[in-house]
Design a protein around this motif. Structure first.
Motif, PDB file in Angstrom:
ATOM      1  N   VAL B 494       0.886  -1.363  -0.123  1.00 45.29           N
ATOM      2  CA  VAL B 494      -0.054  -0.106   0.179  1.00 45.29           C
ATOM      3  C   VAL B 494       0.939   1.255   0.126  1.00 45.29           C
ATOM      4  N   ALA B 495       2.008   1.378   0.691  1.00 44.94           N
ATOM      5  CA  ALA B 495       2.928   2.270   1.076  1.00 44.94           C
ATOM      6  C   ALA B 495       3.172   2.826  -0.564  1.00 44.94           C
ATOM      7  N   ASP B 496       3.868   1.702  -1.125  1.00 43.92           N
ATOM      8  CA  ASP B 496       4.348   1.883  -2.599  1.00 43.92           C
ATOM      9  C   ASP B 496       3.426   2.601  -3.563  1.00 43.92           C
ATOM     10  N   GLU B 497       1.927   2.053  -3.205  1.00 48.58           N
ATOM     11  CA  GLU B 497       0.977   2.723  -4.295  1.00 48.58           C
ATOM     12  C   GLU B 497       0.626   4.403  -4.018  1.00 48.58           C
ATOM     13  N   LEU B 498       0.696   4.420  -2.849  1.00 46.68           N
ATOM     14  CA  LEU B 498       0.142   5.700  -2.219  1.00 46.68           C
ATOM     15  C   LEU B 498       1.351   6.694  -1.890  1.00 46.68           C
ATOM     16  N   GLY B 499       2.570   6.434  -2.213  1.00 47.56           N
ATOM     17  CA  GLY B 499       3.647   7.276  -1.918  1.00 47.56           C
ATOM     18  C   GLY B 499       3.795   7.460  -0.201  1.00 47.56           C
ATOM     19  N   LEU B 500       3.662   6.788   0.433  1.00 48.24           N
ATOM     20  CA  LEU B 500       3.515   7.026   1.914  1.00 48.24           C
ATOM     21  C   LEU B 500       4.727   6.155   2.533  1.00 48.24           C
ATOM     22  N   ALA B 501       4.897   6.465   3.804  1.00 49.71           N
ATOM     23  CA  ALA B 501       5.807   5.853   4.553  1.00 49.71           C
ATOM     24  C   ALA B 501       5.205   4.453   5.355  1.00 49.71           C
ATOM     25  N   LEU B 502       5.928   3.453   5.686  1.00 48.98           N
ATOM     26  CA  LEU B 502       5.270   2.422   6.361  1.00 48.98           C
ATOM     27  C   LEU B 502       4.636   2.892   7.591  1.00 48.98           C
ATOM     28  N   ARG B 503       5.396   3.802   8.229  1.00 46.39           N
ATOM     29  CA  ARG B 503       4.367   4.209   9.689  1.00 46.39           C
ATOM     30  C   ARG B 503       3.217   4.946   9.254  1.00 46.39           C
ATOM     31  N   ASP B 504       3.181   5.685   8.160  1.00 46.33           N
ATOM     32  CA  ASP B 504       1.812   6.108   7.823  1.00 46.33           C
ATOM     33  C   ASP B 504       0.415   5.126   7.727  1.00 46.33           C
ATOM     34  N   ILE B 505       0.693   3.950   7.655  1.00 48.07           N
ATOM     35  CA  ILE B 505      -0.096   3.028   7.134  1.00 48.07           C
ATOM     36  C   ILE B 505      -0.614   1.995   8.708  1.00 48.07           C
ATOM     37  N   THR B 506      -1.863   2.167   9.025  1.00 53.39           N
ATOM     38  CA  THR B 506      -2.317   1.313   9.966  1.00 53.39           C
ATOM     39  C   THR B 506      -3.091   0.027   9.452  1.00 53.39           C
ATOM     40  N   VAL B 507      -2.715  -1.035   9.653  1.00 46.65           N
ATOM     41  CA  VAL B 507      -3.424  -2.187   9.016  1.00 46.65           C
ATOM     42  C   VAL B 507      -4.149  -2.779  10.129  1.00 46.65           C
ATOM     43  N   VAL B 508      -5.561  -2.770   9.849  1.00 47.15           N
ATOM     44  CA  VAL B 508      -6.640  -3.358  10.800  1.00 47.15           C
ATOM     45  C   VAL B 508      -6.893  -4.846  10.162  1.00 47.15           C
ATOM     46  N   MET B 509      -6.962  -5.841  11.126  1.00 42.94           N
ATOM     47  CA  MET B 509      -7.368  -7.133  10.758  1.00 42.94           C
ATOM     48  C   MET B 509      -7.907  -7.987  11.850  1.00 42.94           C
ATOM     49  N   ASN B 510      -7.961  -9.113  11.735  1.00 38.31           N
ATOM     50  CA  ASN B 510      -8.499 -10.278  12.577  1.00 38.31           C
ATOM     51  C   ASN B 510      -9.684 -10.129  13.302  1.00 38.31           C
ATOM     52  N   ASP B 511     -10.645  -9.365  12.818  1.00 38.89           N
ATOM     53  CA  ASP B 511     -11.912  -9.332  13.424  1.00 38.89           C
ATOM     54  C   ASP B 511     -12.965  -9.092  12.289  1.00 38.89           C
ATOM     55  N   THR B 512     -13.987 -10.281  12.426  1.00 39.35           N
ATOM     56  CA  THR B 512     -14.966 -10.311  11.427  1.00 39.35           C
ATOM     57  C   THR B 512     -15.887  -9.384  11.314  1.00 39.35           C
ATOM     58  N   ALA B 513     -15.967  -8.473  12.587  1.00 42.57           N
ATOM     59  CA  ALA B 513     -17.019  -7.493  12.280  1.00 42.57           C
ATOM     60  C   ALA B 513     -16.454  -6.189  11.585  1.00 42.57           C
ATOM     61  N   THR B 514     -15.223  -5.915  11.522  1.00 49.74           N
ATOM     62  CA  THR B 514     -14.439  -5.036  10.498  1.00 49.74           C
ATOM     63  C   THR B 514     -14.080  -5.424   9.170  1.00 49.74           C
ATOM     64  N   GLY B 515     -13.441  -6.689   9.080  1.00 45.32           N
ATOM     65  CA  GLY B 515     -12.770  -6.951   7.922  1.00 45.32           C
ATOM     66  C   GLY B 515     -13.869  -7.633   7.095  1.00 45.32           C
ATOM     67  N   PRO B 516     -13.600  -7.300   5.579  1.00 46.08           N
ATOM     68  CA  PRO B 516     -14.381  -7.980   4.557  1.00 46.08           C
ATOM     69  C   PRO B 516     -13.989  -9.367   4.374  1.00 46.08           C
ATOM     70  N   TRP B 517     -14.772 -10.167   3.695  1.00 44.49           N
ATOM     71  CA  TRP B 517     -14.494 -11.663   3.806  1.00 44.49           C
ATOM     72  C   TRP B 517     -13.161 -12.074   3.271  1.00 44.49           C
TER      73      TRP B 517
END
Lengths: 162, 774
Positions: B494-517
């Motif tokens: 994602v950082a490469d596509e958006l021209g951002l730094a790794l610390r600018d990216i928050t990855v939210v995962m591991n919860d069926t209430a928020t994550g898509p299938w």
């Protein structure tokens, strides 16, 4: 209920005290009374090293150590290595080299390596491999853990990042 | 003058794993550390018999113990079974079939009270006849484990391609072999654990170690009497999984049933001994192989029959033939194939999925057998494998389109880097020389899916991505992080596509209430599938940003790029506007407001197998070859693996730290399989349920590992990457076995190559040659 014993000791640089069950392990007391969950209960019989802490400068399996034996001692846990000056060189090296995967063994590994480097900051690969012989890791194959340990030793000797 | 920003890519670098700082400082709270308000603890009373009728279960004394809040048995619970064949009720009503069977469960104020309560539960049994061996279980009159399968065959699979009989008739040599691969277990450092919480509406939150949260909802819900939509699965950090959590196991519904009954959160944690006895194993298999070739070494056919010890219930172990079959039919060019697999009910514990799935077993058998065939053909191990190696463009008998592979490259580079042929000839000649320590070198290779595996209707994964006013991106992925490093791979892509730094990216995962299938963590699929979805979402966000910037600057989108937080001119890197400033302009634009929020669902271009097991089930395939160089103490049988050369087609490296860690860790696991790990099961009972008696590799035992990555650049994979995580565990064991043969002339067909077994085989061989001497 089992008998409780009042103990006082130094924990990560601070004087603490607690009434602990006479039969409790040091690991249980650190985790449940002091909310230090870094050290893990993995085997409960001293075979895996995930519960390693440093007591009076010696690495110990806290799962086998009675909590009452903490009385009067100086105890360091993985939480105590991260201080105002930032991460400990061992922690920093683990982060940088990719020595952390699931991370369940990490607290024990970090403490065991810190202990080994305290004794000999110039420890070489063979010595460091022996130092963590009793620490089981199922993710990394130990290669990056050893790489981290060597990098940390170099930094502790003033060599900067390798 | 605006600043000039050079192009930078995080893909291919040594990225710091996002959660490593928290894990290295003890800040991470794992599922095993989880405490909820008013939480109770739970424990399971298991069978003491391997096969028996349950005559009586008396829980009165346990219920009366102070601190006990609930005790449940099958009598209190819906009789709805779980597992692949739905043959495994969470609590057993009238019969136990294995030593790990669940009879009752207790919820209490502490684990110590649970333990005491378990002792107070009285169970009366009547023993039934037992069977532990597949062949015996197939005999007429053998004890029947499940009444609806009187022949004890839980599952059967067959694949036929071409004309094996005709191919055999046209063969110059036919080589036969039998390989029995053993029980091993995952040894996750974090023991099995779950926490269940039920709200006043009856909705369930399950904190779980599962590797397949979305499909799990459907699998577990019926046994709980809840709608799958009323189940939220949260996956806190785990201490390893390696395939062990790809099914629902009885402790999970039991924990929820106790939470439903007590209306309090309930936590159930295994002891380490329980983990060895009552968590799934790798599937043990008995292989019988017949394979033919022409005089020049060209393979003509493979005819393989396998028996799988299914144990008392059916989990994913019984489905490992789907993967084994791929290796049998598609690893090397085999024009005619017959493969048969039967999973047989016995009174043993049962197997689940385990890193490498059926391919660890298949590759042990196939690559050991290939070594034997090379010798019969009079070819060296490299030449024989090269002669039969698949080429890019091959379509295998099962319909796998091997578009972008490099098996020959893997073999050649492994051979060159290890100086294989010279050493192999020298060590073979050295067998007869005096000296206690013998050296040997061996090679093995394998094929694995590297672009997911379409075993469900979809092999997809979804992503939701948003950017805030400060140009920080939140990526909500359906993919799960279980220690393998998907979090970081997604941030890099994602950082490469958006021209951002790794610390600018928050990855939210591991919860069926928020994550898509998403399907889950298996089949080396997460980088490929979840990574592709995240990258596609990021590309959509990128397009929105570039569209706006192009409009404002009155230039074409193609003239712009995103780098280090700025929109820049693509040709010279001159910064035009900060991305965060542009995002605020888009946001605070009155009725024209545009927030950058995008979604993606990626479905890989793969196929389900048809009823004949034909289909291009993965979007990519790849190979690895390993060479092992060993020293054997011929008196003690101890094998010291000195160096491993690993060559793997990885498509492209995303995180160099992560990929090396996967390969080093995979090799350690595979070496345990080869050398020391064996779950000893005698008459249905586990004899070595501790780390003292079940030996996993330790740091001083690990060899030097020389890794080569072939970056073949997969056209479909994210930034060219392929899935990589299973091959290192799959390939290494037969390389060690082949090295032992090279060193000593001794073949061990049934792993592990434990010292006693090796020493005995060497001694027996010496006895035979002494007797044979005139």
């Amino acid at each position: 209920m089992s008998l409780e014993v009042e103990i006082a000791f130094t924990l990560n640089g601070r004087a603490v005290s607690a009434a602990v069950p006479a039969t409790a392990s040091a690991l249980t007391v650190l985790r449940e009374r002091f909310d230090l969950a870094g050290a893990k209960l993995v085997c409960g019989e001293g075979e895996c090293g995930a519960c390693t802490i440093i007591v009076d400068g010696l690495s110990r399996n806290s799962c086998l150590m009675p909590a009452v034996d903490l009385a009067g001692r100086t105890v360091r846990t993985v939480e105590g290595l991260w201080g105002e000056r930032g991460l400990d060189p061992v922690q920093q090296a683990f982060v940088d080299t990719g020595a952390v995967q699931c991370g369940y063994c990490t607290a024990g590994m970090v403490m065991q390596i810190r202990h080994a480097l305290d004794r000999n900051p110039a420890a070489g690969e063979a010595e460091l491999r022996r130092a963590i012989e009793g620490n089981v890791c199922r993710c990394t194959g130990y290669a990056k853990v050893i790489e981290a340990a060597l990098a940390a030793g170099q930094r502790m000797r003033g060599g900067g990042a390798p | 003058m605006n600043k000039v920003i050079p192009k930078h890519s995080f893909v291919g670098t040594r990225a710091v794993k996002l959660d490593a700082p928290d894990k290295a400082t003890g800040r991470t709270r794992y599922i095993n550390d989880l405490v909820l308000p008013r939480m109770l603890y739970a424990k399971i009373r298991r069978s003491e018999r391997v096969h028996a009728r349950i005559l009586r279960v008396d829980t009165a004394k346990a219920k009366a113990l102070p601190g006990v809040v609930a005790v449940i048995t099958a009598a209190d619970t819906p009789e709805i079974a779980i597992g692949v064949l739905k043959d495994n009720p969470p609590l057993k009503r009238d019969r136990v079939r294995t030593i790990r069977d669940e009879i009752a469960a207790v919820a209490a104020e502490s684990e110590a009270i649970c333990d005491e309560a378990l002792r107070l539960i009285e169970v009366e049994y009547e023993d039934l006849p037992t069977v532990f061996d597949c062949t015996e279980a197939l005999q007429p009159g053998a004890p029947v484990i499940h009444a609806n399968r009187p022949d004890n065959i839980a599952m059967a699979h067959q694949f036929d391609h071409g004309d094996v009989a005709a191919a055999e008739a046209a063969s110059d040599f036919v080589v036969e072999g039998a390989y029995n691969v053993h029980y091993v277990t995952h040894c996750n450092l974090g023991v099995s654990c779950c926490v269940a919480d039920v709200d006043v509406e009856g909705r369930v939150t399950l904190y779980s170690q599962t590797q397949y949260p979305f499909i799990m909802k459907m699998d577990i819900a019926p046994s709980l009497g809840v709608h799958p939509g009323d189940l939220r699965v949260i996956q806190p950090p785990v201490g390893g999984a390696f395939g062990s959590k790809l099914d629902v196991y009885p402790y999970e519904p039991i924990c929820v049933l106790l939470a439903q009954k007590t209306r309090r959160p309930v936590k159930l944690v295994f002891s380490r001994e329980e983990e060895f006895v009552a968590s799934p194993t790798r599937q043990p298999v008995e292989f019988r192989i017949r394979a033919g070739m022409k005089r020049d070494g060209t393979l003509t056919f493979r005819d393989v029959d396998t028996l799988l010890n299914n144990g008392g219930y059916t989990s994913w172990g019984a489905t490992t033939p789907f993967v084994t079959m791929r290796t049998i039919s598609s690893h090397y060019r085999v024009p005619h194939v017959r493969y048969r697999a039967r999973a047989i009910y016995t009174n043993n514990p049962y197997a689940g999925s385990f890193r490498g799935y059926g391919n660890v077993q298949a590759t042990w058998a196939v690559e050991t057998h290939m070594d034997k065939m090379a010798e019969v053909a009079g070819l060296d191990p490299i030449a024989f494998r090269l002669k039969n190696a698949n080429e890019p463009g091959d379509v295998t008998p099962q319909g796998a389109r091997l578009a972008n592979i490099d098996l020959k490259g893997c073999l050649r580079i492994a051979a060159e880097k290890s100086d294989f042929l010279r050493k192999w000839a020298a060590y073979r000649a050295g067998r007869a020389a005096p000296g206690r320590i013998k050296r040997g070198i061996g090679i093995a290779a394998s094929l694995h899916n590297a672009g997911g595996a379409k075993i469900h209707k979809s092999d997809g994964c979804g992503t939701i991505l948003k950017l805030d006013d400060y140009a920080r991106a939140t990526v909500i992925t359906g993919g799960s992080e279980i220690g393998q490093g998907l979090d970081t791979v997604i941030a890099q892509l994602v950082a490469d596509e958006l021209g951002l730094a790794l610390r600018d990216i928050t990855v939210v995962m591991n919860d069926t209430a928020t994550g898509p299938w998403d399907v889950g963590v298996h089949a080396s699929r997460s980088t490929y599938i979840a990574g592709n979805s995240a990258r596609r979402a990021a590309r959509k966000a990128r397009a929105m940003i570039l569209d706006e910037a192009a409009k404002q600057a009155n230039v074409g989108v193609a003239q712009l790029d995103l780098r280090a937080g700025f929109v820049v001119q693509a040709d010279n890197g001159v910064a035009i506007v900060a991305i965060d400033k542009l995002l605020r302009q888009m946001h605070f634009a009155g009725e024209d407001a545009k927030l950058v929020m995008v979604t993606d669902y990626y479905e890989p271009p793969s196929e389900n197998e048809d009823k004949n097991h034909v289909g291009d089930m993965s979007a990519a395939y790849s190979h690895a070859a390993h060479v092992a160089e060993i020293a054997v103490d011929t008196r003690t049988g101890e094998i010291k693996v000195e160096t491993i050369w690993s060559v793997q087609d990885v498509g492209r490296i995303v995180n160099r730290n992560g990929i090396e860690g996967q390969i080093e860790g995979g090799i350690a696991m595979g070496l345990g399989y080869a050398l020391s790990e064996e779950l000893v099961i005698e008459r249905g009972r586990v004899r070595n349920p501790s780390f003292r008696d079940y030996h996993v590799m330790t740091a001083p035992e690990m060899p030097k590992i020389d890794m080569t990555f072939l970056e073949t650049g997969d056209a479909e994979g994210p930034a060219g990457a392929k899935g990589i995580a299973e091959l290192p565990t799959i390939v290494i064991a037969p390389a060690v076995g082949n090295a032992l043969y090279n060193a000593t002339g001794v073949r061990i067909d049934h792993p592990p190559l434990a010292a006693e077994k090796v020493a005995r085989a060497i001694w027996e061989r010496a006895q035979r040659s002494t007797r044979a001497a005139p």
